[in-house]
Motif scaffolding. Structure first.
Motif, PDB file in Angstrom:
ATOM      1  N   GLU A 145       0.835  -1.202   0.000  1.00 49.84           N
ATOM      2  CA  GLU A 145       0.000   0.000   0.000  1.00 49.84           C
ATOM      3  C   GLU A 145       0.874   1.258   0.000  1.00 49.84           C
ATOM      4  O   GLU A 145       0.516   2.260  -0.613  1.00 49.84           O
ATOM      5  CB  GLU A 145      -0.918   0.025   1.234  1.00 49.84           C
ATOM      6  N   LEU A 148       2.437   1.858  -3.393  1.00 49.77           N
ATOM      7  CA  LEU A 148       1.452   2.358  -4.365  1.00 49.77           C
ATOM      8  C   LEU A 148       0.773   3.655  -3.921  1.00 49.77           C
ATOM      9  O   LEU A 148      -0.121   4.146  -4.605  1.00 49.77           O
ATOM     10  CB  LEU A 148       0.373   1.292  -4.604  1.00 49.77           C
ATOM     11  N   ALA A 149       1.199   4.226  -2.789  1.00 49.12           N
ATOM     12  CA  ALA A 149       0.493   5.407  -2.270  1.00 49.12           C
ATOM     13  C   ALA A 149       0.522   6.569  -3.251  1.00 49.12           C
ATOM     14  O   ALA A 149      -0.352   7.430  -3.232  1.00 49.12           O
ATOM     15  CB  ALA A 149       1.105   5.840  -0.938  1.00 49.12           C
ATOM     16  N   LEU A 152      -2.570   6.922  -8.057  1.00 45.67           N
ATOM     17  CA  LEU A 152      -4.023   7.004  -7.905  1.00 45.67           C
ATOM     18  C   LEU A 152      -4.708   6.181  -8.986  1.00 45.67           C
ATOM     19  O   LEU A 152      -4.326   6.224 -10.149  1.00 45.67           O
ATOM     20  CB  LEU A 152      -4.491   8.453  -8.014  1.00 45.67           C
ATOM     21  N   TYR A 158      -8.546  -0.579  -6.061  1.00 49.77           N
ATOM     22  CA  TYR A 158      -7.195  -1.072  -5.718  1.00 49.77           C
ATOM     23  C   TYR A 158      -7.087  -2.559  -5.389  1.00 49.77           C
ATOM     24  O   TYR A 158      -5.971  -3.105  -5.416  1.00 49.77           O
ATOM     25  CB  TYR A 158      -6.585  -0.266  -4.552  1.00 49.77           C
ATOM     26  N   GLY A 159      -8.179  -3.224  -5.062  1.00 45.74           N
ATOM     27  CA  GLY A 159      -8.078  -4.621  -4.629  1.00 45.74           C
ATOM     28  C   GLY A 159      -7.314  -5.492  -5.608  1.00 45.74           C
ATOM     29  O   GLY A 159      -6.332  -6.156  -5.239  1.00 45.74           O
ATOM     30  N   LEU A 162      -3.614  -4.666  -5.667  1.00 39.82           N
ATOM     31  CA  LEU A 162      -2.874  -5.159  -4.504  1.00 39.82           C
ATOM     32  C   LEU A 162      -2.657  -6.664  -4.619  1.00 39.82           C
ATOM     33  O   LEU A 162      -1.594  -7.178  -4.273  1.00 39.82           O
ATOM     34  CB  LEU A 162      -3.631  -4.810  -3.214  1.00 39.82           C
ATOM     35  N   ASP A 163      -3.669  -7.358  -5.137  1.00 43.50           N
ATOM     36  CA  ASP A 163      -3.503  -8.798  -5.334  1.00 43.50           C
ATOM     37  C   ASP A 163      -2.405  -9.085  -6.351  1.00 43.50           C
ATOM     38  O   ASP A 163      -1.580  -9.980  -6.157  1.00 43.50           O
ATOM     39  CB  ASP A 163      -4.818  -9.420  -5.813  1.00 43.50           C
ATOM     40  N   ARG A 166       0.963  -8.643  -4.821  1.00 41.39           N
ATOM     41  CA  ARG A 166       1.408  -9.728  -3.934  1.00 41.39           C
ATOM     42  C   ARG A 166       1.976 -10.903  -4.722  1.00 41.39           C
ATOM     43  O   ARG A 166       2.669 -11.745  -4.182  1.00 41.39           O
ATOM     44  CB  ARG A 166       0.249 -10.172  -3.040  1.00 41.39           C
ATOM     45  N   ARG A 293       4.539   8.654   5.595  1.00 42.18           N
ATOM     46  CA  ARG A 293       3.373   9.301   4.985  1.00 42.18           C
ATOM     47  C   ARG A 293       3.735  10.585   4.253  1.00 42.18           C
ATOM     48  O   ARG A 293       2.858  11.242   3.695  1.00 42.18           O
ATOM     49  CB  ARG A 293       2.325   9.600   6.068  1.00 42.18           C
ATOM     50  N   PHE A 383      -4.717   9.891   4.560  1.00 42.07           N
ATOM     51  CA  PHE A 383      -3.512   9.467   5.279  1.00 42.07           C
ATOM     52  C   PHE A 383      -2.268   9.529   4.404  1.00 42.07           C
ATOM     53  O   PHE A 383      -1.224   9.984   4.847  1.00 42.07           O
ATOM     54  CB  PHE A 383      -3.694   8.055   5.850  1.00 42.07           C
ATOM     55  N   ASP A 384      -2.386   9.027   3.181  1.00 37.61           N
ATOM     56  CA  ASP A 384      -1.193   8.937   2.356  1.00 37.61           C
ATOM     57  C   ASP A 384      -1.134  10.084   1.362  1.00 37.61           C
ATOM     58  O   ASP A 384      -2.163  10.540   0.864  1.00 37.61           O
ATOM     59  CB  ASP A 384      -1.177   7.600   1.600  1.00 37.61           C
ATOM     60  N   GLN A 385       0.097  10.506   1.059  1.00 40.64           N
ATOM     61  CA  GLN A 385       0.340  11.455  -0.010  1.00 40.64           C
ATOM     62  C   GLN A 385      -0.607  12.646   0.086  1.00 40.64           C
ATOM     63  O   GLN A 385      -1.350  12.947  -0.821  1.00 40.64           O
ATOM     64  CB  GLN A 385       0.206  10.673  -1.338  1.00 40.64           C
TER      65      GLN A 385
END
Lengths: 492, 780
Positions: A145, A148-149, A152, A158-159, A162-163, A166, A293, A383-385
């Motif tokens: 995460e 990739l922050a 966009l 994003y699911g 992210l898979d 991995r 962050r 939270f990010d970026q």
């Protein structure tokens, strides 16, 4: 010599001559090189659609591995690429069949198998971030995460990405050390180009030593300094006020080191966040969450701590933390070197204690006393970026239940990053108790008169400034009380 | 929870034949990942191409006293400067009411309104030139907010009223009654590819335009109107968009028309591609709403009467605001039966950029309103919010909507029960309460909300579609239809429908760009209708071609037409099997036409807008989501911990694509209700006009546990294309569960004694202010 930029693209030396030095890498890729896989989503380094990998020799020794970084091509100025290697999304597919990209790289195949693209516009940038992860590029060892922050995606949620991430397997990066060595420039690179739109001659100076830099700075007191271009890039693409003379500090070896001065750390002005994050986080654990962050992988791979200070922004995240730690700034002009407390550098909004021809050489960060409570908090809508609405830093030393040292600094609360004198005075000598801390927190209203803007209202800033001091107290005195939604999400 | 939160893995069906119901990858997936998918700005730039930049108004509402463009014209690299006077046809780029100007004339109505176009050798030259314009304004009274529009009484159209039963009497009679209000922020589309058009002049003043648009036909018609030419003089083509979400339904026209006008006026190709900031300043967004409610209910939380007042900021011009606000009214019931109801909708005109279509098209705002009411009723009655929701669902004789459409396909109760079980709602609600009792700083919230979304354009005539299929003599198939691809997977779904019809491998079907000279008079790819409408039109065209091939085969082989069947192994004719290419070749030699158009018009729908009664929707799409959040009461920071989603897409045409729509829609909706905040200053200047200031969700915002399932028994009650359901918009509203969960977490600060005054988006600031307000009101 002098007017030609040489960089390596997929093993081939590419030359760019007669270009405006404020041409971005993205413009060059999409224009003359017709590499349109790299997209412009925002032209301000915030969306990641233009992510490419840049490789460089760090020591000039071709036995050294090439250091690869994922960066935003939209705010990399082309001369910064001189003597470096570039990889774009087009570099990955192993063969080209009928213009369809041919056999995809495993990262690309994982994205296809997991349905990781919808509209496809952010996809090349995401592929490059994931490829960077596969080859162990700078900052790619962080959680997916975080890697990739800075990318966009508006479609997928994003699911699937992210898979796919991995499934990415480590592989060696292309070995381009030898050809890089061959194109590394020995002479000072200077570029000059006539800007037909503005009718000025724009110049780029790339000194190769501290002495050359000092000379260039003195000779060009109006020049803009470029390190990672995460800020100067925006002057070009957003403010549309490209500087007339630019001095690249990125090739000055003396500025690129982290050293020791006694017990303190000395961080050269050219040290990128990504290069300092490990050392700093190990020494000052309070910094690690904020630095993770700060910007994104791409931004931390380009931006420098020195730049974050030198640009004088009231919302830079490093200055409050460094001020709280008692950092000192080293400034150089020619042979003259002076050292000032970091907080004294920031005079007023847009005004710093820097003389014409002077530049930031390093920041010196002392080690705090044993048992020092050091907390840094970053508040933002996302939270990010995201840029902080409030960034708070507290360095408090408590002996026998009494505060014997307190340094409190905030970003986002005034026109500059600033210490909270009244709050500090209230803390000093007081017991480290909830009541005393609340009293000291109330003093922050005397220290700051924050503004309302699109990031937060004055009221929110004032309230959370107080509450963050209370949070610091709770975390130090009542470790059993959960105070972080991020921590809750991580183990929840 | 053992589940890692990985998105549902899609089983790949490995067969050479991939028709409907298979999880086939997006048709452009390989091109996306290799960077070879071409978007408008990636097209090779034709020789002599000009870059077009639009000069913009800096005032919200003003008379243009003078506009001196001499310095602009004299600026280096400038080839042409065009203003309203240079328009040969109508100075209008509006979809319905003629009130959107291509270039301002006499007066400006918002900041960012286009004043003139500069065409130059480079975009840098065009921008630098535009900055030299000297415009003198005389400010006029401006309304930036809804409140200011109310004060000036500025409306897009008359307020609308939808009612059934006697709401006033029911409210009077109800044992319990509460009133409240809250506001819902707008949302920028933030498609990753911004607006872009590339126009190439053709002979006789005709023009071809590559455009990133959801509505090529409308762009074509508007360009023709601007040029004063018939529609046939303009061809608009779109292969793909880098995202649309409604933002390229009407908003592409301005840039396309500017490029086309420059091309026609100069005889040179012209590209108009605003950068991100220009795009965000100049284009419309989701409407922000102010909601007022007055609701009467019994002790068990059953609604007896309700009055809802919905007010929206429409911006400076009409655009699609009437239909968008209508859809807000249509969805102010969501999945609930409202016994006596009155919904009043005000459409305020403000001097801000004209708000427009955005995924859900007003539906999300209406739905957010009634879900807020459910939470408020639950709080007031001291009941679990899910229990209150259950008690108010449509069902049995409670099946009539406020607009008098009978809900015939209600599966919401089943979905809710299944989800409540699978996500372990009750146990987790108890765990949340225990957490909150034990934690002074962090507070959690859990909420389960349903979605019922009406499918069809509510403007009935838009529910039509056309298709064009060519079969070439080698048996390869060219497929074209009016739907546009914006990432939603429409092209692959419709290609699957075509492959299924002919029983041929998917790679035999060539997907081609949407072009106004192939299929005319199309509707926008919007209202989630893309696959429904275009899939059926393709079935119609395929049916005609299959009919011709069948008749030909029956005659040639001397069998009854009933003995001709299309199978994956070839066309079975009596006892013989002929390959599809073979049959096509023979049909060609026998002079059989192998090209056909198809057409579809949605049946059953009819709506009277005057009385707000009828059947606007062919059917409803359903879903439910349960979200869990944690809130920091010191800072307002919020994190979504987990979400469980069950969504009904009927019989899915492509489960992988549909899951992508569901999950992507949920996260986009979460952004709308949490981090995405549009901020205008007092002068109407948008302060959040780039990703540095406007925050859509990142990978880290996705809940670590996100369980998404398509509802297994799903099957459309109506005979839609292979009994599938629309999926584009409905999942966005699943994210209302996140907002309800945050509301619940905030309420826990006051031990649920008072209803939080939480507005959307629930930014850290909004949450913290609501927390502090609850503390004050709950007295502790």
């Amino acid at each position: 010599m002098g007017g030609t930029i040489r960089f390596l693209l997929d093993g081939e030396v590419r030359e760019a001559a007669g270009v405006d030095p404020t041409t971005t890498l993205l413009e060059h890729l999409r224009g003359p090189l017709r590499r349109t896989g790299t997209k412009e989503g925002c032209a301000e380094g915030d969306c990641g659609s233009c992510t490419v990998l840049v490789g460089e020799l760090t020591t000039g020794d071709d036995l050294d591995p090439v250091n690869w970084r994922a960066v935003n091509a939209c705010i990399q100025l082309l001369p910064m690429l001189d003597g470096k290697a570039v990889m774009t999304v087009e570099s990955l597919a192993t063969q080209t069949v009928a213009g369809c990209g041919g056999k995809p790289h495993p990262v690309q195949q994982a994205m296809i198998d997991r349905h990781g693209s919808q509209c496809g516009f952010c996809t090349p940038g995401i592929v490059m971030s994931l490829y960077g992860r596969a080859v162990g590029a700078c900052g790619a060892g962080a959680p997916v995460e975080d890697v990739l922050a800075g990318n966009l995606c508006r479609c997928t949620g994003y699911g699937p990405i992210l898979d796919a991430a991995r499934e990415v397997v480590r592989e060696p990066a292309p070995d381009v050390a030898a050809p890089l060595k061959a194109i590394q420039r020995q002479a000072m690179l200077t570029l000059a180009h006539e800007d037909p739109v503005r009718g000025v001659t724009r110049r780029w100076l790339a000194p190769r030593s501290l002495a050359e830099l000092a000379a260039a700075a003195e000779a060009n007191p109006d020049a803009a300094f470029v390190a990672g271009a995460t800020d100067v890039g925006l002057w070009v693409t957003k403010l549309r006020k490209p500087p007339q003379t630019l001095i690249d500090i990125g090739r000055v070896p003396e500025l690129k080191t982290i050293g020791r001065v006694g017990d303190a750390l000395r961080i050269g002005a050219g040290v990128r966040y990504v290069e300092a994050i490990e050392t700093l986080s190990a020494r000052y654990p309070g910094l690690s969450d904020m630095m993770r962050r700060l910007g994104s992988t791409q931004v931390r791979n380009s931006g420098t701590i020195g730049g974050n200070i030198a640009n004088g922004s009231p919302i830079g995240d490093m200055p409050p933390a460094l001020i709280a730690l008692g950092a000192r700034l080293v400034l150089r002009r020619g042979e003259q070197v002076r050292e000032i407390p970091l907080e004294d550098f920031f005079i007023a909004y847009g005004k710093q204690d820097r003389q014409p021809g002077e530049f930031v050489e390093a920041v010196i960060v002392p080690r705090g006393p044993a048992g020092q409570i050091f907390k840094v908090y970053k508040l933002s809508k996302r939270f990010d970026q995201d840029i902080s609405a409030v960034c708070a830093a507290f360095a408090v030393t408590v002996v026998d239940g009494v505060v014997i040292e307190a340094r409190v600094a905030f970003g986002g609360m005034a026109g500059t990053p600033r210490r909270a004198d009244a709050c500090e005075a209230a803390l000093l000598g007081s017991p480290w108790t909830r009541e005393a801390v609340e009293e000291a927190a109330a003093k922050l209203d005397e220290d700051y008169t924050p503004l309302s803007d699109m990031r937060a209202s004055a009221g929110y800033r004032a309230t959370t400034a107080r509450n963050l001091l209370i949070r610091a107290f709770i975390e130090s005195a009542q470790p059993g009380v959960a105070t972080s939604v991020l921590a809750e999400a991580a183990h929840g | 929870m053992a589940d890692s939160g990985a998105s549902p893995k899609v089983e790949k069906k490995v067969t050479p034949f991939q028709g409907v119901h298979a999880s086939v990858a997006h048709d452009s997936a390989l091109r996306h990942v290799t960077g070879t998918a071409i978007y408008v700005d990636d097209l090779p730039e034709p020789a002599g191409m000009l870059h077009v930049h639009l000069g913009m108004s800096t005032r919200a509402h003003a008379r243009i006293v003078s506009m001196d463009l001499s310095a602009v014209r004299a600026s280096p690299g400038v080839v042409r400067v065009l203003t309203a006077e240079d328009i040969p046809g109508e100075n209008d780029v509006s979809p319905v009411i003629h009130d959107d100007r291509l270039f301002a004339q006499g007066e400006v109505y918002c900041v960012g309104q286009s004043l003139f176009a500069v065409a130059a050798a480079s975009i840098a030259a065009a921008r630098a030139a535009a900055a030299k314009a000297v415009v003198e304004y005389e400010d006029l009274p401006a309304a930036i907010t809804i409140e200011q529009a109310q004060a000036l009484d500025l409306k897009i159209e008359a307020s609308q009223r939808m009612a059934r039963g006697d709401a006033a009497a029911a409210l009077e009679a109800a044992p319990h009654r509460i009133q409240g209000k809250f506001s819902i922020g707008g949302q920028d589309h933030f498609y990753l590819e911004g607006q872009a058009s590339l126009a190439t002049p053709r002979e006789e003043g005709d023009v071809h335009v590559w455009c990133s648009t959801q509505h090529p036909t409308e762009v074509q018609h508007l360009i023709a109107r601007v040029l004063g030419r018939p529609d046939h003089a303009v061809t608009v083509e779109v292969r793909r968009m880098g995202g649309g979400f409604g933002g390229k339904e009407t908003q592409a026209s301005l840039f396309a028309a500017a490029a086309a006008l420059v091309a026609v006026k100069t005889g040179r190709p012209a590209k108009c591609r605003p950068d991100r900031d220009e795009d965000m300043v100049m284009t419309g967004k989701r409407h922000d709403f102010e909601v007022g409610y007055d609701v009467g209910f019994d002790a068990e939380g059953r609604l007896e009467g309700i009055r809802l007042e919905l007010a929206s900021r429409c911006g400076a011009t009409t655009d699609l605001s009437p239909a968008i606000n209508d859809r807000a009214m249509f969805h102010a019931d969501n999945a609930y039966y409202l016994p006596a109801v009155e919904i009043v909708s005000h459409r305020w005109r403000t001097h801000t950029v004209s708000n427009t279509a955005f995924r859900g098209f007003g539906g999300p705002q209406g739905m957010a309103a009634i879900e807020r009411v459910m939470d408020a009723v639950a709080q007031a009655a001291g009941l679990d919010p899910l229990e209150v929701r259950r008690r108010n669902l449509y069902g049995g004789s409670h099946n009539l909507t406020p607009y008098y459409q009978v809900v015939e396909d209600n599966v919401a109760p089943q979905l809710i029960e299944e989800l409540a079980r699978s996500c372990d709602y009750e146990a987790r609600q108890r765990a949340v309460d225990a957490f909150n009792a034990a934690n002074p700083i962090l507070k959690k919230g859990l909420a389960l909300t349903p979605v019922k979304f009406g499918v069809s354009f509510t403007t009935t005539h838009l529910n039509q579609a056309g298709a064009l299929i060519h079969i070439y003599a080698d048996g390869s198939i060219m497929l074209n239809h009016g739907g546009a691809e914006m990432g939603q997977g429409l092209y692959i779904k419709v290609a699957q429908v075509a492959a299924e019809a002919f029983q041929v491998p998917l790679d035999r079907v060539k997907i081609t760009s949407t072009t106004t000279d192939k299929v005319p008079n199309t509707s926008a790819t919007a209202a989630s209708s893309g696959a429904d409408l275009n899939g059926m039109a393709v079935l119609d065209a395929a049916g005609k071609l299959k009919g011709r091939l069948t008749a030909f085969a029956a005659e040639k082989w001397g069998v009854d037409p009933s003995q001709v069947t299309f199978t994956p192994d070839g066309v079975r004719i009596g006892g013989e099997t002929v390959s599809f290419p073979d049959l096509c070749r023979q049909a060609y030699l026998a002079r059989i036409s192998l090209s056909a158009t198809g057409f579809y018009a949605t049946p059953k729908i009819a709506y009277d807008r005057k009385t707000h009664r009828g059947r606007p929707f062919y059917y409803f799409a359903y879903g439910a989501a349960c979200s869990e959040v944690v809130v920091d009461t010191l800072t307002g920071e919020t994190k979504v911990l987990r979400a469980d989603i069950l969504h009904d897409v009927g019989r899915s045409l492509n489960p992988a694509i549909d899951l992508g729509q569901v999950e992507g829609g949920f996260i986009q909706g979460m952004g709308w209700l949490t981090t995405e905040e549009l901020v205008y200053d007092a002068k109407g200047v948008l302060k959040t006009h780039a990703p540095s200031t406007y925050k859509i969700p990142t990978a880290g915002d996705r809940p670590r546990v996100l369980n998404v399932k398509l509802w297994e028994p799903g099957r459309n009650a109506e005979p839609t294309v292979h009994r599938s359901k629309a999926v584009g918009e409905p999942p966005l509203m699943l994210a209302i569960s996140v907002f309800s969960a945050i509301t619940r977490a905030v309420a826990s600060v006051g031990d649920h004694r008072v209803m939080p005054n939480l507005d959307a988006p629930a930014t850290p600031e909004a949450v913290l202010m609501a927390v502090e307000d609850v503390r004050r009101r709950a007295g502790g």
